[in-house]
Scaffold this motif. Structure first.
Motif, mmCIF file in Angstrom:
data_model
loop_
_atom_site.group_PDB
_atom_site.id
_atom_site.type_symbol
_atom_site.label_atom_id
_atom_site.label_comp_id
_atom_site.label_asym_id
_atom_site.label_seq_id
_atom_site.Cartn_x
_atom_site.Cartn_y
_atom_site.Cartn_z
ATOM 1 N N CYS A 28 -8.741 25.177 -24.482
ATOM 2 C CA CYS A 28 -8.128 26.888 -24.799
ATOM 3 C C CYS A 28 -7.529 27.601 -23.921
ATOM 4 N N ASP B 128 -6.788 22.752 -39.667
ATOM 5 C CA ASP B 128 -7.428 23.657 -39.106
ATOM 6 C C ASP B 128 -8.117 23.711 -37.754
ATOM 7 N N VAL C 105 -0.693 30.815 -29.436
ATOM 8 C CA VAL C 105 -2.024 30.941 -29.369
ATOM 9 C C VAL C 105 -2.908 30.757 -30.972
ATOM 10 N N GLY C 106 -3.571 29.774 -31.386
ATOM 11 C CA GLY C 106 -3.724 29.903 -32.863
ATOM 12 C C GLY C 106 -4.902 29.131 -32.812
ATOM 13 N N ARG C 107 -5.243 28.691 -34.482
ATOM 14 C CA ARG C 107 -6.177 28.015 -34.731
ATOM 15 C C ARG C 107 -5.826 27.104 -35.930
ATOM 16 N N LYS D 261 -11.221 26.387 -34.123
ATOM 17 C CA LYS D 261 -10.885 27.665 -33.087
ATOM 18 C C LYS D 261 -9.621 27.624 -32.475
ATOM 19 N N GLU D 262 -9.411 28.836 -32.308
ATOM 20 C CA GLU D 262 -8.578 29.344 -31.473
ATOM 21 C C GLU D 262 -7.725 28.226 -29.935
ATOM 22 N N TYR D 263 -6.695 27.652 -30.152
ATOM 23 C CA TYR D 263 -5.831 27.084 -28.507
ATOM 24 C C TYR D 263 -4.569 27.662 -28.101
ATOM 25 N N SER D 264 -4.669 26.971 -26.699
ATOM 26 C CA SER D 264 -3.162 27.601 -26.750
ATOM 27 C C SER D 264 -2.325 25.956 -26.905
ATOM 28 N N ASN E 143 -3.273 32.049 -37.500
ATOM 29 C CA ASN E 143 -4.767 32.161 -37.600
ATOM 30 C C ASN E 143 -5.165 32.256 -38.429
ATOM 31 N N ARG F 215 -10.311 32.892 -23.915
ATOM 32 C CA ARG F 215 -11.728 32.258 -23.981
ATOM 33 C C ARG F 215 -12.658 31.309 -23.298
ATOM 34 N N SER G 178 2.441 34.647 -38.040
ATOM 35 C CA SER G 178 2.608 33.180 -37.025
ATOM 36 C C SER G 178 3.780 32.796 -36.268
#
Length: 179
Positions: A173, A83, A147-149, A86-89, A115, A177, A124
């Motif tokens: 990021c 985990d 993009v995902g967490r 938070k979301e990232y590229s 996510n 965002r 995913s």
């Protein structure tokens, strides 16, 4: 001539079998996975060697007794997830194979970005599959800005063990965002 030796030494380390390679790479940003919460299917241990957090604890020598490896029990569709908070590229994921035995356990493992913890399904994005199963190998899987967490490594459609001895995640990021 003396200036050539450091370059030759560095080249020798990079093309070696993996013994001299560490997971710590300079990819232009921090390792987003280091020290983050992890989980895996049917863990063999809740702490110490085999526990899910070993893959992101910064110990990346690939040796079981150094607490650098995670491992699931023998299960159908084994998986491991981190985990990121938070979301990232995600640009790329680096995966270290076990050094002291059992390199074949990573055969066909796929890296996913999504996510949800442990998600390696339709929600995913599949970044790529690990094909180098040599003991101690270091595999870099490009995720091309997915993009995902959560980053998940899974072996699907078979019963097996999943053993991972170091995971690094690099990204930024997402444009939508602020981080």
């Amino acid at each position: 001539m003396l200036l050539a030796w450091p370059w030759l030494l560095a080249l020798g380390l990079l093309v070696g079998r993996g013994e001299a390679q560490s997971c710590t790479q300079a990819y232009g940003g921090p390792n987003l996975a280091r020290g983050q919460p992890t989980m895996q299917a049917s863990p063999v241990a809740s702490s110490g060697p085999g526990s899910s957090g070993c893959a992101v604890n910064g110990v990346c020598n690939g040796n079981w007794n150094s607490a650098s490896c995670t491992q699931t029990n023998l299960v159908n569709d084994p998986w491991w997830s981190v985990d990121l908070g938070k979301e990232y590229s995600i640009s790329l994921v680096v995966v270290k194979n076990r050094q002291d035995c059992c390199g074949y356990r990573l055969q066909g493992a796929t890296v996913y970005v999504g996510n949800y913890m442990g998600d390696f399904g339709s929600s995913s994005i599949s970044c790529g599959t690990i094909t180098n199963i040599e003991e101690g190998s270091l595999t870099t899987i490009p995720c091309n800005g997915a993009v995902g967490r959560y980053v998940t490594i899974a072996i699907t459609d078979r019963v097996g063990y999943l053993t991972v001895c170091g995971v690094e995640v690099y990204g930024t990021c997402p444009l939508s965002r602020r981080c």
